[in-house]
Design an enzyme around this catalytic site. Structure first.
Site, PDB file in Angstrom:
ATOM      1  CG  PHE A 213      -1.525  -1.613   1.499  1.00 27.57           C
ATOM      2  CD1 PHE A 213      -2.247  -2.050   0.471  1.00 27.57           C
ATOM      3  CD2 PHE A 213      -1.283  -1.984   2.838  1.00 27.57           C
ATOM      4  CE1 PHE A 213      -2.733  -3.212   0.519  1.00 27.57           C
ATOM      5  CE2 PHE A 213      -1.846  -3.408   2.962  1.00 27.57           C
ATOM      6  CZ  PHE A 213      -2.662  -4.059   1.895  1.00 27.57           C
ATOM      7  CG  ASP A 215       2.337   4.014   3.753  1.00 24.00           C
ATOM      8  OD1 ASP A 215       3.585   3.835   3.064  1.00 24.00           O
ATOM      9  OD2 ASP A 215       2.186   3.958   4.863  1.00 24.00           O
ATOM     10  CG  ASP A 283       2.058  -2.729   3.377  1.00 21.43           C
ATOM     11  OD1 ASP A 283       2.377  -1.509   2.378  1.00 21.43           O
ATOM     12  OD2 ASP A 283       1.197  -2.245   4.354  1.00 21.43           O
TER      13      ASP A 283
END
Length: 306
Positions: A213, A215, A283
């Site tokens: 993800f 970010d 992750d």
């Protein structure tokens, strides 16, 4: 999500400010290949869970609002997750679709017991309204119906979310090419998988299709581990805490190169050990490592996507 993988790989091969270091990837894969760290989904104990549809509703609202905490140094994901949990424990109807469409900024602050305006507060409220409206219009007001309609496919779930909810359409154009990252849509699938332990609403036959993800925490961890290298200009921007514009080359490269780096680590672990490790597992470990590292220097971008 093949188009996330493919477009992130394209960015990595054309990047001007961020590069992958093969020796860094090798070191991380070698370190992890024999004992891949397992991090429980709710290791902090901050999430609502009742093993039913209300948990799905909670997670969808949570992931709709899961972005951009850094402008307020005291605000974090933990505050959001725990605050929404407490609101639901007090009032089980707090996230009903019709009520989501009526919340205001002060309402959200009160729900989270936050004493001042939230970062991008107007956007957070707008997204609550969007989620409530579209759930009511297309899914009988229930995020569980959205999940049930994906036929146990994480990829189909992400496609449904990005089709119905514009606030989840995390894509951009980089050097003339469209790039897909879909951080919050993918994290919803991963949260379901983690919360329900791969059963019920969390059963996905293709959970391995989910990427990491993208970010602002994980890129900084990968840089600290020697997996990502920044150009002198980008290093200076990050170290001086200057803001990087959403959609800029630097920002897209930081996120896409992180996706590609985690894929490279995952593939190398499999090559070295024969073990299949999920990108979502990598992750979660990288993110957990990052939030426990107060000296981590991350990039700053105002964005509703992460």
């Amino acid at each position: 999500m093949e188009k996330v993988r493919a477009t992130s790989a394209w960015v990595a091969s054309h990047s001007s400010h961020v590069t992958l270091d093969s020796s860094g990837i090798e070191k991380v894969a070698e370190k992890m290949k024999d004992s891949i760290p397992k991090v429980e989904w709710d290791f902090e104990g901050i999430h609502y869970f009742d093993n039913g549809p209300l948990t799905v509703q909670y997670l969808f609202v949570l992931d709709a609002l899961n972005f951009c905490f850094w402008p307020d140094k005291e605000m974090s994901y933990d505050h959001l997750a725990a605050g929404l949990k407490e609101a639901l424990l007090i009032d089980k109807s707090a996230f009903d679709a019709d009520r989501l469409q009526k919340y205001t900024g002060p309402d959200l602050r009160k729900m989270l017991k936050w004493p001042r305006p939230l970062p991008l507060e107007d956007e957070r409220v707008r997204l609550m309204h969007e989620v409530g409206f579209e759930l009511e219009r297309s899914f009988e007001g229930k995020a569980s119906k959205l999940v049930e309609s994906c036929d146990k496919s994480a990829a189909k779930l992400v496609a449904l979310i990005t089709s119905h909810f514009p606030g989840f359409r995390d894509h951009t154009v980089y050097k003339g090419h469209q790039v897909f990252l879909y951080k919050r849509a993918q994290i919803f699938a991963a949260d379901l998988w983690g919360a329900f332990k791969g059963q019920g609403y969390g059963e996905f036959k293709d959970i391995d299709s989910v990427t990491m993800f993208a970010d602002y925490i994980v890129p900084a961890v990968l840089q600290q581990l020697g997996v990502l290298k920044y150009s002198p200009t980008l290093s200076n921007i990050v170290e001086s805490n200057r803001e990087i514009s959403s959609g800029s080359e630097e920002e897209v490269e930081l996120r896409a190169c992180s996706v590609h780096a985690v894929e490279e680590i995952r593939e190398l672990i499999h090559k070295k050990s024969g073990k299949q490790v999920l990108s979502v597992e990598l992750d979660l470990w990288l993110w957990a490592f990052g939030i426990q590292c107060p000296s981590l220097q991350y990039h700053r971008t105002l964005s509703i996507y992460y």
